[in-house]
Design an enzyme around this catalytic site. Structure first.
Site, PDB file in Angstrom:
ATOM      1  N   GLU A 193       0.552  -1.607  -0.397  1.00 40.32           N
ATOM      2  CA  GLU A 193       0.621   0.279  -0.364  1.00 40.32           C
ATOM      3  C   GLU A 193       0.837   1.578   0.204  1.00 40.32           C
ATOM      4  OE1 GLU A 193      -3.060  -0.103   2.913  1.00 40.32           O
ATOM      5  OE2 GLU A 193      -4.070  -1.248   1.926  1.00 40.32           O
TER       6      GLU A 193
ATOM      7  N   GLU B 215      -4.909  -8.617   0.289  1.00 43.56           N
ATOM      8  CA  GLU B 215      -6.257  -8.111   1.865  1.00 43.56           C
ATOM      9  C   GLU B 215      -7.658  -8.280   1.222  1.00 43.56           C
ATOM     10  OE1 GLU B 215      -4.574  -5.289   3.857  1.00 43.56           O
ATOM     11  OE2 GLU B 215      -2.328  -5.316   4.089  1.00 43.56           O
TER      12      GLU B 215
HETATM   13  C1  FCB Z   1      -4.647  -1.898   5.011  1.00 43.23           C
HETATM   14  C2  FCB Z   1      -3.163  -2.340   5.597  1.00 43.23           C
HETATM   15  C3  FCB Z   1      -3.375  -3.122   7.029  1.00 43.23           C
HETATM   16  C4  FCB Z   1      -4.819  -2.801   7.270  1.00 43.23           C
HETATM   17  C5  FCB Z   1      -5.762  -3.015   7.285  1.00 43.23           C
HETATM   18  C6  FCB Z   1      -7.381  -2.563   7.502  1.00 43.23           C
HETATM   19  O1  FCB Z   1      -4.795  -0.347   4.364  1.00 43.23           O
HETATM   20  O2  FCB Z   1      -2.615  -2.642   4.590  1.00 43.23           O
HETATM   21  O3  FCB Z   1      -2.166  -2.820   7.807  1.00 43.23           O
HETATM   22  O4  FCB Z   1      -4.676  -2.238   8.546  1.00 43.23           O
HETATM   23  O5  FCB Z   1      -6.004  -1.739   5.996  1.00 43.23           O
END
Ligand code: FCB
Length: 452
Positions: free
Chosen positions: A163, A357
């Site tokens: 990210e 994620e």
């Molecule tokens: C993302 C991050 C991770 C976590 C999730 C909820 O933005 O990569 O570390 O905080 O959100």
């Protein structure tokens, strides 16, 4: 159409969010240690000093993974645990920790997915300018080489960066995350260039030192979903998804961060806005930045609804309906984000999509019967996965899915107020309880999504 036979099912974490052991065994300071200890920066002054105490309980956590039937585990390495000053002297005890973790995973037949950078920059490097320093790509390459040489005999899957939109935009643009800088495009655009250059250099290094390894990328961005199935709305959503915003929030976009990496060029519409902020001679870096990746990873939690509009850019955002379902973090539940995001991304980048994620926070609590009932988590993941499967059926090559997160953990500026885990953590005792949704997820994984 079902998921690919070799579909990767997993769960993810990151070092600063779960490890604790912040001042142990020679670990150096990270920007998150400094930031979380500054009054007023994190909810109720929480820090990652102890966190989920994974540094001491990693063995138990690997055992939990095995019991929960999770065969792929994405975790990140703490750069300052390996290199307390960011460069130079290696902290052997730090290397040993990840060796023990990797060995424990492999022993249980769990494939380690190693992220190199999930935001915990060594503070010593921030003191030298951090991502603003043109030497950062080189420092990152050296760190990637150390990881390759230390773990590459057993780890085959690497994700250099997580990210960049957040660690540059929120870390150095709005300052709500570490290192807490509030800077304009004159600083954040060169930083972003150093980030994609670091991705290129580290990818080359990993491939050279770990022959046959896989390398992916894990940016994020809320997908744009068309308001209707009309061609006009679909085109509008696509355009909005890849648009670079004009304002100081320019970093919330897909294309500026991904086109250079995946296509070898900055998007033309973005260049019109930002070219004058790029470091001199940026063009010559493009071949290095454009490295072939095995996976285009993407962290996806929520999306925006877009419709075609009669205005200069040709689209508008549709306001969210009243009473839309929300997670405990107040993020709207928008399952179709996992259809349109992967579909548009595959269309543009033609590289297997890995959902690095996805997940949600709930108001989880330990019940009197000793269980943690979290039907909202099951409902959310179920709906999102059905959409992901539909995207696969409609031709997007979807390689896998990692639930965020394995454990409840330190959710950055929100501290411990948000619980994202498949495993409940009592932060006072460190005790773990597998939540009910994890047993449901186990069945999904075992049936390769057939049970959905
Ligand atoms: C993302 C991050 C991770 C976590 C999730 C909820 O933005 O990569 O570390 O905080 O959100």
């Amino acid at each position: 159409m079902p998921f690919r036979e070799d579909f990767i099912w997993g769960a993810a974490t990151s070092s600063y969010q779960i490890e604790g052991g912040a001042f142990e065994d020679g670990r150096g300071l990270s920007v998150w240690d400094a930031f979380s200890h500054q009054p007023g920066k994190v909810f109720e002054g929480h820090t990652g000093d102890v966190s989920s105490d994974h540094y001491h309980r990693y063995f138990e956590d690997v055992d939990l993974l095995a019991r929960m039937g999770i065969n792929n585990y994405r975790f990140s390495v703490s750069w300052p645990r390996l290199l307390p000053e960011g460069t130079g002297t290696v902290n052997r005890k730090g290397v040993d920790f990840y060796n023990r973790l990797v060995d424990a995973l492999l022993e249980k037949g769990i494939r380690p997915w190693m992220t190199l950078y999930h935001w915990d920059l060594p503070y010593a490097l921030q003191a030298r300018g951090g991502w603003e320093n043109p030497d950062m790509p080189q420092w990152f390459e050296d760190y990637a080489k150390l990881c390759a040489l230390s773990f590459g005999d057993r780890v085959r899957d690497f994700i250099p960066l997580n990210e960049p939109q957040c660690f540059i935009g929120m870390g150095c643009g709005s300052g709500v995350h570490a290192p807490g800088l509030v800077m304009g495009k004159h600083a954040t655009v060169p930083m972003a260039h150093h980030v994609v250059k670091a991705n290129g250099l580290s990818t080359q290094a990993l491939r050279a030192l770990v022959p046959g390894c896989s390398v992916g990328y894990a940016p994020n961005m809320n997908p744009c979903m068309p308001a209707t199935k009309s061609e006009a709305d679909i085109a509008a959503a696509r355009a909005a998804y890849f648009h670079v915003p004009e304002g100081d929030d320019w970093h919330w976009n897909v294309s500026w961060w991904s086109d250079p990496v995946m296509l070898g060029e900055y998007p033309a519409q973005g260049l019109e806005l930002l070219e004058r902020f790029l470091p001199r001679g940026w063009e010559k870096d493009m071949p290095l930045i454009h490295q072939k990746l095995d996976y285009y990873g993407q962290n996806i939690y929520q999306g925006h609804v877009i419709r075609a509009a009669d205005n200069a850019r040709g689209w508008d955002e549709v306001p969210r309906p009243f009473g839309i379902a929300k997670t405990a973090s107040q993020w709207p539940v928008t399952p179709e984000a996992l259809y349109w995001g992967p579909r548009f991304l595959y269309e543009r980048y033609q590289t297997p999509i890995l959902i690095t994620e996805n997940g949600l926070s709930c108001h989880d609590a330990l019940s009197l019967n000793g269980k943690v009932h979290d039907p909202n988590r099951e409902n959310y993941v179920h709906r999102y996965l059905l959409n992901l499967r539909r995207a696969a059926g409609d031709g997007a090559d979807i390689a896998g899915y990692f639930y965020w997160s394995l454990l409840d953990n330190f959710e950055w500026a929100e501290g411990y107020s948000d619980r994202f885990g498949l495993v409940f953590v009592d932060y006072t005792t460190g005790e773990r309880t597998i939540k009910e949704s994890a047993w449901w997820y186990k069945k999904v994984m075992e049936s390769n999504g057939e049970s959905l």
